[in-house]
Design an enzyme around this catalytic site. Structure first.
Site, short mmCIF file in Angstrom:
data_model
loop_
_atom_site.label_atom_id
_atom_site.label_comp_id
_atom_site.label_asym_id
_atom_site.label_seq_id
_atom_site.Cartn_x
_atom_site.Cartn_y
_atom_site.Cartn_z
CB VAL A 161 -0.95 0.00 1.21
CG1 VAL A 161 -1.66 1.34 1.35
CG2 VAL A 161 -1.98 -1.12 1.08
CE1 TYR A 162 4.91 5.75 3.06
CE2 TYR A 162 6.82 4.43 2.47
CZ TYR A 162 6.28 5.63 2.89
OH TYR A 162 7.09 6.70 3.13
CB SER A 163 5.53 0.61 -2.50
OG SER A 163 4.66 -0.47 -2.73
#
Length: 244
Positions: A149-151
């Protein structure tokens, strides 16, 4: 000083890279708008700037809330520099990722910089000058387990950098990204711990964690006229991790 008579808004500037960026920009002459969710940490960042002779004020904002984003833009007023630094870091394997955490990260990491930029860029365009610096991550370029999700949200931000450069730079507004590698921040240490962070740092060419100030120096450079011929670029400040 290179940012004299400039106003800089830095989101997520109550600690880590954002706070160091706020201090550096204030030392370079800017009036800094510090923003974040924690009133105490925001006040501490402002105090560290004013005690050193700089100018700063705090505007509280939860960037998952569009109403708060509009309020932040109104309170900041016309800015010369916008640093989209605030982010949520939901670390989980894809099969374990909670949908609510996914939605929150998309709101904070993609929708918030989009809405804030859309609110503040028109005044920059009208003046014919300005700098927007987005803060991404090396994880937007390499696959790292647990950071789906972050990437993905940061890869979206890098894509927005290129689009915004195409849209705004003909009017004199530069848009660039800094993509840090492993950095000694509270968020990183809370997520992976000291030992995990050090192990991660060993995967870089330099073999160490970055100090938040090292990343802040790159952000300051991109915001300043020293980077006057840079727009649409993503600068990897990751100790060579994505290059080698």
């Amino acid at each position: 000083m290179e940012l004299s008579d400039k106003v800089a808004l830095i989101t997520g500037s109550t600690g880590g890279i954002g706070a160091e960026t706020a201090r550096l920009m204030a030392a370079a002459g800017a009036e800094v708008v510090v923003s974040g969710r924690n009133l105490g940490r925001g006040a501490a960042t402002v105090r560290s700037i004013t005690d050193a002779g700089g100018r700063a004020r705090f505007v509280a904002a939860d960037l998952t809330d569009p109403t708060a984003i509009r309020h932040l833009a109104e309170e900041a007023g016309d800015v010369d520099v916008l640093v989209n630094n605030a982010a949520i870091f939901p670390g989980a394997a894809t099969l374990d990722q909670a949908p609510d955490a996914l939605d929150e990260a998309l709101a904070a990491n993609v929708r918030a910089p989009y809405l804030l930029t859309a609110a503040l860029a028109p005044a920059m365009i009208a003046k014919g000058s300005g700098s927007i610096v987005n803060v991404s991550t090396m994880a937007a370029r390499i696959g790292l387990p647990g950071l789906s999700v972050y990437s993905a949200t940061k890869a979206a931000l890098e894509s927005l950098t290129r689009t915004w450069a195409a849209e705004f730079s003909p009017a004199g507004v530069r848009v660039n990204t800094v993509a840090p590698g492993p950095t000694r921040t509270d968020m990183v240490l809370a997520t992976v711990g000291e030992e995990g962070a050090e192990q991660f740092a060993k995967t870089t060419v330099l073999g160490r964690l970055a100090n938040p100030r090292e990343i802040a120096e790159v952000i300051l450079f991109l915001a300043s006229d020293r980077a006057s011929y840079l727009t649409g670029a993503t600068i990897a400040a990751d100790a060579g991790r994505t290059a080698v």
